[in-house]
Structure formats: C-alpha cells, structure tokens
Motif scaffolding. Structure first.
Motif, PDB file in Angstrom:
ATOM      1  N   ALA A  86       0.834  -1.212   0.000  1.00 59.04           N
ATOM      2  CA  ALA A  86       0.000   0.000   0.000  1.00 59.04           C
ATOM      3  C   ALA A  86       0.867   1.260   0.000  1.00 59.04           C
ATOM      4  O   ALA A  86       0.556   2.262  -0.672  1.00 59.04           O
ATOM      5  CB  ALA A  86      -0.918  -0.007   1.223  1.00 59.04           C
ATOM      6  N   LEU A  87       1.988   1.231   0.743  1.00 56.63           N
ATOM      7  CA  LEU A  87       2.886   2.385   0.773  1.00 56.63           C
ATOM      8  C   LEU A  87       3.527   2.623  -0.592  1.00 56.63           C
ATOM      9  O   LEU A  87       3.695   3.781  -1.011  1.00 56.63           O
ATOM     10  CB  LEU A  87       3.969   2.155   1.830  1.00 56.63           C
ATOM     11  CG  LEU A  87       5.008   3.275   1.981  1.00 56.63           C
ATOM     12  CD1 LEU A  87       4.331   4.566   2.457  1.00 56.63           C
ATOM     13  CD2 LEU A  87       6.096   2.861   2.945  1.00 56.63           C
ATOM     14  N   SER A  88       3.908   1.552  -1.280  1.00 57.52           N
ATOM     15  CA  SER A  88       4.500   1.712  -2.606  1.00 57.52           C
ATOM     16  C   SER A  88       3.514   2.331  -3.580  1.00 57.52           C
ATOM     17  O   SER A  88       3.898   3.130  -4.449  1.00 57.52           O
ATOM     18  CB  SER A  88       4.977   0.357  -3.120  1.00 57.52           C
ATOM     19  OG  SER A  88       3.898  -0.536  -3.269  1.00 57.52           O
ATOM     20  N   LYS A  89       2.225   2.013  -3.431  1.00 55.93           N
ATOM     21  CA  LYS A  89       1.217   2.648  -4.287  1.00 55.93           C
ATOM     22  C   LYS A  89       1.112   4.142  -3.993  1.00 55.93           C
ATOM     23  O   LYS A  89       0.994   4.980  -4.902  1.00 55.93           O
ATOM     24  CB  LYS A  89      -0.132   1.966  -4.076  1.00 55.93           C
ATOM     25  CG  LYS A  89      -0.239   0.577  -4.686  1.00 55.93           C
ATOM     26  CD  LYS A  89      -1.626   0.003  -4.477  1.00 55.93           C
ATOM     27  CE  LYS A  89      -1.753  -1.377  -5.101  1.00 55.93           C
ATOM     28  NZ  LYS A  89      -3.105  -1.962  -4.886  1.00 55.93           N
ATOM     29  N   LYS A  90       1.168   4.528  -2.709  1.00 59.32           N
ATOM     30  CA  LYS A  90       1.099   5.951  -2.353  1.00 59.32           C
ATOM     31  C   LYS A  90       2.320   6.706  -2.878  1.00 59.32           C
ATOM     32  O   LYS A  90       2.205   7.835  -3.372  1.00 59.32           O
ATOM     33  CB  LYS A  90       1.012   6.102  -0.832  1.00 59.32           C
ATOM     34  CG  LYS A  90      -0.287   5.607  -0.234  1.00 59.32           C
ATOM     35  CD  LYS A  90      -0.280   5.761   1.284  1.00 59.32           C
ATOM     36  CE  LYS A  90      -1.576   5.217   1.884  1.00 59.32           C
ATOM     37  NZ  LYS A  90      -1.578   5.338   3.369  1.00 59.32           N
ATOM     38  N   ILE A  91       3.489   6.093  -2.774  1.00 58.00           N
ATOM     39  CA  ILE A  91       4.711   6.736  -3.266  1.00 58.00           C
ATOM     40  C   ILE A  91       4.646   6.893  -4.777  1.00 58.00           C
ATOM     41  O   ILE A  91       5.023   7.942  -5.328  1.00 58.00           O
ATOM     42  CB  ILE A  91       5.941   5.926  -2.828  1.00 58.00           C
ATOM     43  CG1 ILE A  91       6.116   5.987  -1.315  1.00 58.00           C
ATOM     44  CG2 ILE A  91       7.205   6.427  -3.524  1.00 58.00           C
ATOM     45  CD1 ILE A  91       7.195   5.077  -0.771  1.00 58.00           C
ATOM     46  N   ALA A  92       4.151   5.875  -5.472  1.00 57.93           N
ATOM     47  CA  ALA A  92       4.026   5.972  -6.926  1.00 57.93           C
ATOM     48  C   ALA A  92       3.038   7.052  -7.315  1.00 57.93           C
ATOM     49  O   ALA A  92       3.251   7.796  -8.295  1.00 57.93           O
ATOM     50  CB  ALA A  92       3.601   4.617  -7.498  1.00 57.93           C
ATOM     51  N   ASP A 102       6.807  14.801  -0.770  1.00 65.00           N
ATOM     52  CA  ASP A 102       5.838  13.922  -0.094  1.00 65.00           C
ATOM     53  C   ASP A 102       6.233  12.455  -0.224  1.00 65.00           C
ATOM     54  O   ASP A 102       6.065  11.674   0.717  1.00 65.00           O
ATOM     55  CB  ASP A 102       4.450  14.146  -0.683  1.00 65.00           C
ATOM     56  CG  ASP A 102       3.911  15.527  -0.367  1.00 65.00           C
ATOM     57  OD1 ASP A 102       4.474  16.171   0.550  1.00 65.00           O
ATOM     58  OD2 ASP A 102       2.959  15.963  -1.040  1.00 65.00           O
ATOM     59  N   ALA A 103       6.762  12.066  -1.399  1.00 64.03           N
ATOM     60  CA  ALA A 103       7.174  10.670  -1.593  1.00 64.03           C
ATOM     61  C   ALA A 103       8.341  10.314  -0.670  1.00 64.03           C
ATOM     62  O   ALA A 103       8.363   9.235  -0.055  1.00 64.03           O
ATOM     63  CB  ALA A 103       7.572  10.439  -3.048  1.00 64.03           C
ATOM     64  N   ALA A 104       9.302  11.238  -0.507  1.00 62.58           N
ATOM     65  CA  ALA A 104      10.432  10.981   0.401  1.00 62.58           C
ATOM     66  C   ALA A 104       9.959  10.925   1.850  1.00 62.58           C
ATOM     67  O   ALA A 104      10.455  10.104   2.639  1.00 62.58           O
ATOM     68  CB  ALA A 104      11.489  12.066   0.224  1.00 62.58           C
ATOM     69  N   ARG A 105       9.003  11.796   2.217  1.00 60.39           N
ATOM     70  CA  ARG A 105       8.486  11.788   3.582  1.00 60.39           C
ATOM     71  C   ARG A 105       7.755  10.484   3.873  1.00 60.39           C
ATOM     72  O   ARG A 105       7.899   9.898   4.958  1.00 60.39           O
ATOM     73  CB  ARG A 105       7.550  12.985   3.775  1.00 60.39           C
ATOM     74  CG  ARG A 105       6.924  13.067   5.163  1.00 60.39           C
ATOM     75  CD  ARG A 105       6.010  14.268   5.241  1.00 60.39           C
ATOM     76  NE  ARG A 105       5.014  14.257   4.202  1.00 60.39           N
ATOM     77  CZ  ARG A 105       3.878  13.533   4.241  1.00 60.39           C
ATOM     78  NH1 ARG A 105       3.634  12.771   5.283  1.00 60.39           N
ATOM     79  NH2 ARG A 105       3.007  13.588   3.245  1.00 60.39           N
ATOM     80  N   LEU A 106       6.966  10.005   2.915  1.00 62.09           N
ATOM     81  CA  LEU A 106       6.253   8.746   3.111  1.00 62.09           C
ATOM     82  C   LEU A 106       7.217   7.571   3.273  1.00 62.09           C
ATOM     83  O   LEU A 106       7.023   6.697   4.133  1.00 62.09           O
ATOM     84  CB  LEU A 106       5.321   8.505   1.919  1.00 62.09           C
ATOM     85  CG  LEU A 106       4.083   9.400   1.818  1.00 62.09           C
ATOM     86  CD1 LEU A 106       3.375   9.166   0.487  1.00 62.09           C
ATOM     87  CD2 LEU A 106       3.131   9.136   2.965  1.00 62.09           C
ATOM     88  N   LYS A 108      10.261   7.690   4.347  1.00 60.48           N
ATOM     89  CA  LYS A 108      11.070   7.795   5.553  1.00 60.48           C
ATOM     90  C   LYS A 108      10.267   7.497   6.817  1.00 60.48           C
ATOM     91  O   LYS A 108      10.773   6.846   7.744  1.00 60.48           O
ATOM     92  CB  LYS A 108      11.659   9.213   5.633  1.00 60.48           C
ATOM     93  CG  LYS A 108      12.564   9.425   6.832  1.00 60.48           C
ATOM     94  CD  LYS A 108      13.143  10.817   6.833  1.00 60.48           C
ATOM     95  CE  LYS A 108      14.040  11.058   8.042  1.00 60.48           C
ATOM     96  NZ  LYS A 108      14.608  12.417   8.071  1.00 60.48           N
ATOM     97  N   ASN A 109       9.031   7.951   6.873  1.00 61.82           N
ATOM     98  CA  ASN A 109       8.262   7.873   8.113  1.00 61.82           C
ATOM     99  C   ASN A 109       7.321   6.679   8.184  1.00 61.82           C
ATOM    100  O   ASN A 109       7.040   6.164   9.273  1.00 61.82           O
ATOM    101  CB  ASN A 109       7.451   9.160   8.311  1.00 61.82           C
ATOM    102  CG  ASN A 109       8.346  10.390   8.414  1.00 61.82           C
ATOM    103  OD1 ASN A 109       9.476  10.293   8.896  1.00 61.82           O
ATOM    104  ND2 ASN A 109       7.862  11.533   7.951  1.00 61.82           N
TER     105      ASN A 109
END
Length: 674
Positions: A86-92, A102-106, A108-109
C-alpha cells in the motif's frame, strides 16, 4: 451403497498445492511469497504422482504441502507485506503528481519495519538447534563480508556481516573453541566445537571479487537478512554464557584504519566480583589451606637434610602432572585393524599451543586468517607492518621479543639484497629489506595450519622460506588402507612389482614413440607405393577364387580359443630366439667398432622383468578364476552386492595407482635433474 468420492478431495490432490494456487490463497506477490518461504523454512516438495497432484496434465509445476501454506495464513509478516504494498502505491501516486518531497516523507516515516525475532524462536526452540544450523549461516555471512559494495549489495549489509563475523571470531578466541582449519581451492575451512556441536564453515580468500549478473542477489539478500538475525541471537547467547557484555565496544575509527579484530574491546559483567574475590588474597590474611613461606622453607630444609627429595618425590610429581590431564590414545589390537577415532585435545591444550611465542606477520602473508588462528590458539603478541593496519603488538620488525616470523616469499641471494643503510642517526639495530635476524625462526604460513591440525608444534626447518612444503592434507579425510597417502613413501604403498611393471610400460611407450618418429619419414614413400599399387590393381587386378573362403577361415581361426598353452609357449620361444639374434648382432657390431658391449645385463634384466610380469598376470588370472568359482556358490543378491563392492574397490585402487604413478614420474624427473 457406498458414498461416491468426489475427484480431487483426497490423496495427493488434497495434500499438495501448486505455487500459483498458494500465491492466490495468500494474496501476496511472487517475490514476497519467496521471501516468506525462506524466512519460515518452507521449500517445494516432490509428489509421487505429479499428474494426480496437479489434477491435470501439466507436469512442470512446483508443489508445496497444503498444510504448510495453511500455516502461513496466520503469519504476522503478511500484514507487513500488505502495508508495504500500500505504501509503494502511495509513493508511486506522489511521484506521478510530481510531489517528490511527499514521496520521500512517506518512505522515511511510514516504511514498515520487518522483525524476524519471532521466526527465530519458532524455527529454533532450543539453542542447540540454532548451533546445528550455523554452518550455512556463517559461510554466507563471511562471503558477503568480503564482497564489494554495489547496487545489489549495499554497504550497510556488508558492514553488518563483517561486524557479526568479527564478534563470533572473538568468542572463539576467548573460549579457544577452534579446532581445525584447512586451506582449499574454494577458501579456508574452519571447524569449531561449541557446547558439543561441531560447526564447519567456509571463508573465501581476500581476492577482488567480481559481482556477476548471473546470481540473483535478491534471494541471497533474503537469506542474509534471516541469517544476520540468527547470528545476532547466537552471539548474544554465547557472550552472556561466559559473562561478557554484548555487543562489545566497537571503535569505528580504528576499524577504518584496518584494525579489524582489534577494533573490538570485550568487557566482562563480573569485573567487580572478580576484584572483590582478589582483595582478600592480596591485601588480607592468607587462606587457611595455604602454608606460609617460613614454614615451607623449614620443611624443605628438613627434607633435604634427610635426603627424601631424591627420586621418588620428583617421579610422583611428574607422574601426577603428566597423567592428570593426559588424553587416552586408542591403539588397534592388530596391525591391520581399523584405526579408532582419537579424542581431541582439551581447551587448555588448544589455548596454549602458541602462547609462549611472539609472531611477526610479513606483508605478503595473509594477516586476517593468521591473526585469527594464532589468537585462537593462545598467542597474545602478534606484530605486523604499519601498512597492514592498526592493532599490532609492535610494528618494528627488529624487535628482539619476536621469536617467529611468517614469510611467504623465497629468500633472496646476497647480491640481490639492497645495500646496508648508513648508520647516520645512531640506529644500530636497523635491518635491511630481505635480511634475516639471527636467533629468529622463519616459517611459511602452512606451518601454522599444520600445527593446528596436528595439535602440536612441528619442526620449523621443514617449513623454512623457499623449502618444498609437505603435502597439506584435509584433517577431516582419514587415510584408508590401500589408498594413496602423500605422507608415506612409495615403497610402503606400492604393491609387489608395481614399480617394475610401470617401468616396463614406460619403456614400451618410449619405444613406440621412437618407432613412430622413425616411421614418419617413411610414410610419404609408403603412400606413393600404395598409390602405385592401387593403380596397378585398378588396371590389371583380378579377384582370386576362394578369397572369401580364406577370409572366413581366418575369422574361424580367430574365434577358436583352443590350444592356448601351446600358442603361448610357441610365442615365448619365438620371442626368445629374436632377442638372442638381436643380442648376437649387437655384440658383433660392438666388437667391430672396438667398444664394450653391455647388452647381456640389459637382456637378463628384461627377461627377469618380463618373467615377473607374466607371473603377476598368471597369479591375477588364478585369483579371478577362484573368485568366480566362489561367486557361483552365492545367491543372486549376495553376488550383486559383492560385484558392487569389487567395482568400488577397483575404482579406488585405480585412482590410487594413478596418483602413485604421477608421484613416481615426478620423483624420477627430480632424480634425473640432480
């Protein structure tokens, strides 16, 4: 009426499941399924009938046990895998919108962290189970510790593997648990005994490793992730069992300067207790079981005056000291009996093998394995050059405290050595490059490994620089009766008449080669004559009547096996007549030339060797015939078993004979050079 079973609900169709069905059931991707199977120790299975297990006609399918996949349904790592997906989908999605921050923050955190602690506890319920599975773990981690950093092998993984491996080596050094080591083509093998479990692993040599694209480093990285967790648990348990603090103090600055093992400093948990125990003996009064010096001196004077200290007391003391910690040696009852396995030495003996020496490792010798071996077997003072890194006892090669120097290059002649430096600064002890210090023992690195495997100090003059080293044999391969032993002489291993038969074969081969060399010049003339004869046959040749009959008669004569003895006697007499004629001709030629003739001795020796060879062949034929007669009285099962045994023994004998022939040729070549 019995109930009709539905197809595919029992048997192999129910017990096995395909990989595609398992991935769909777990609802994860194929790479995550591979990782999960590696972590949990689940591997594919081979059903007895693939057609029944697959319920169709597709044979090339990977199968798993259905119960194993059912067991994976309750694994907590599945939730982590889904969160990561799910996180990889948000980063994409963020990267598609151009929101890089935002992608780097996601990443990292919100990146989920995988913990394999519960899997280690499940797979290894006892500590002994973890020790038994430590062979592959150590081999893989030592391999990754020597790899260069690339995109597929990150530097953090390499540093973690190096740190865990050094921590494990420090435990072996502290407890003297290392037992054997062997230098092979693949790398260096080590064997340690920890809590009664023998652990064997492989360490690659420190060459420049090339990372090829043929290896799937994703799968290997999964194994490394699991094994680093396992070795961390094992190191913690080992350190705490001997009262050491884990993890040990690590100096990253000294490690960057090449300290390696010296970058770690071990600390004990019971330092205060040890000091409290030492204080009464040093500052307080003496314990009651010890005798004061004055009383002991008076007793010694009385014993000397009475003459009771001669002979008996010394012998009793020596017997007590020698036999108290001596290990029994099992000797065979008969000279041809099998050797019983001898017990290994104790930890105290292993820890004191090199304890009284000070070593200096030259720059060309491998420092890391030598330092590990020497420290594991009791050496406290190891020196090397400044170029090799920090942590040495001293960097001065001229230090008089150094007793042994490990050199891996041949000695240079005096003419090739550089000139002696002028004594301008008053440094009288300075040594020129390639020189030798009197009173110091110079050995090659193999001396350390052979001493470790033998459990005692060997003669250093055999391992002197430039000397031909003895064979370095594996300590786990025992010499078998009838096999080739490189340490023993050829005379002790050869069969009766084996060397003479080998010389006959070599002489015959050399004669054949000489004849071939002579005939090479005549081949052209022979070819011309054959061409002319073929032309004549083509022009005027005629088929002779009865030629087919003569050919058939020749075939019949070849097939007929009768009158063997008479034929052999006739051939032997003809050979003897030919040798006598040739010998007589050589005598006449030598007499005409005025030279002495020594062909009689050669002829007699050739006759003796040929007669010995014939006797050996006849004896061997008799033994085979006797064996065939004995096999006729056996049952079919025992006969097949005996044939397998004879076949394997024959293969071993042939291999040993080949090795002996190679060694014989090498020794003969060395003698001819001398």
């Amino acid at each position: 009426m019995a109930k009709i079973k539905k197809k595919g609900t029992s048997g192999q169709a129910k017990n096995y499941i395909t990989r595609t069905q398992a991935v769909r059931k777990l609802q994860i991707s194929l790479p995550d399924f591979r990782r999960l199977c590696i972590f949990k120790g689940i591997y594919p299975r081979e059903p007895r009938s693939k057609k029944k297990a697959a319920k169709n006609s597709t044979p090339n399918t990977t199968f798993y046990y259905t119960k194993d996949i059912q067991y994976l349904l309750h694994e907590p790592l599945l939730r982590k895998f889904r969160e990561q997906k799910a996180l990889s989908k948000k980063i994409a999605r963020s990267l598609g919108r151009g929101e890089v921050g935002d992608a780097a923050r996601l990443e990292k955190n919100l990146a989920p962290k995988l913990s394999l602690d519960h899997i280690i506890k499940e797979r290894y319920p006892t500590f002994v189970d973890a020790l038994r599975d430590l062979d592959d773990c150590l081999s893989l981690l030592f391999l990754f510790a020597s790899l260069p950093s690339t995109t597929s092998v990150p530097p953090k993984t390499i540093a973690r593997c190096q740190r865990l491996c050094h921590e494990f080596q420090h435990y072996l050094i502290t407890t003297h648990s290392l037992r054997k080591s062997f230098l092979s083509i693949k790398g260096i093998y080590y064997q340690a005994t920890i809590q009664g479990q023998d652990i064997l692993w492989l360490v690659p040599y420190r060459f420049v490793q090339k990372v090829n694209g043929d290896v799937d480093y994703r799968i290997m990285a999964t194994f490394v992730e699991f094994y680093t967790t396992l070795l961390g648990f094992v190191n913690y348990r080992l350190y705490t069992s001997i009262g050491l603090v884990y993890p040990p103090r690590f100096d990253s600055a000294s490690d960057e300067r090449g300290a390696e093992l010296a970058a770690f400093k071990l600390e004990s948990k019971n330092v205060g207790q040890l000091k409290a125990l030492e204080q009464p003996t040093t500052n307080g009064s003496q314990p009651s079981n010890e005798v004061s010096k004055e009383i002991q001196e008076k007793v010694d004077e009385v014993v000397k005056s009475a003459g009771l200290d001669q002979g008996t007391d010394n012998q009793v003391a020596e017997d007590q000291t020698t036999n108290e910690y001596a290990i029994d040696k099992f000797e065979p009852a008969a000279p041809e009996a099998d050797m019983l396995p001898q017990p290994d030495g104790s930890e105290s003996e292993a820890g004191s093998l090199f304890s009284s020496f000070t070593f200096f490792i030259s720059r060309e010798a491998p420092k890391a394995p030598l330092e590990f071996l020497l420290r594991s077997f009791g050496c406290k003072r190891i020196a090397w050059d400044e170029v090799a890194g920090e942590g040495a006892f001293t960097n001065d090669e001229n230090d008089p405290r150094i007793t042994h120097q490990i050199v891996d290059r041949p000695p240079l002649p005096e003419s090739a050595l550089p000139a002696v430096p002028e004594n301008t600064s008053g440094d009288s002890g300075r040594l020129r490059r390639g020189g030798r210090i009197p009173g110091r023992t110079y050995v090659q690195p193999q001396w350390v490994w052979d001493c470790v495997n033998e459990g005692k100090l060997l003669r250093p003059d055999i391992y002197a620089p430039g000397a031909t080293l003895p064979p370095h044999l594996s300590p786990w391969v025992k010499a078998t009766r009838g096999g080739y032993d490189p340490r023993a002489s050829l005379a002790d291993q050869e069969e009766e008449g084996e060397a003479e038969r080998a010389e006959e074969v070599e002489d015959s081969e050399s004669e054949d080669d000489a004849e071939d060399a002579k005939n090479t010049g005549e081949d052209e003339d022979v070819e011309v004559d054959e061409d002319e004869e073929s032309e004549m046959e083509d022009d005027h040749g005629m088929d002779v009547d009865g030629s087919e009959e003569s050919d058939s008669n020749e075939e019949e004569n070849d097939d007929f096996d009768g009158f063997d003895d008479a034929a052999e006697v006739a051939s032997e007499s003809e050979d003897e007549d030919e040798t006598l004629r040739s010998q007589h001709q050589k005598e006449l030629e030598a007499e005409a030339a005025g030279l002495p003739f020594s062909g009689s001795a050669n002829g007699s020796s050739a006759k003796k060797s040929s007669s010995k060879n014939k006797k050996y062949q006849a004896q061997k034929r008799k033994e085979e015939e006797e064996l065939e007669r004995q096999k006729m009285m056996m049952s079919r099962k025992k006969r097949k078993l005996l044939d397998k045994m004879l076949y394997s023994n024959k293969k071993k004998d042939e291999e040993a004979q080949k090795l002996r022939s190679k060694r014989r040729k090498i020794e003969n070549a060395a003698k001819s050079k001398v």
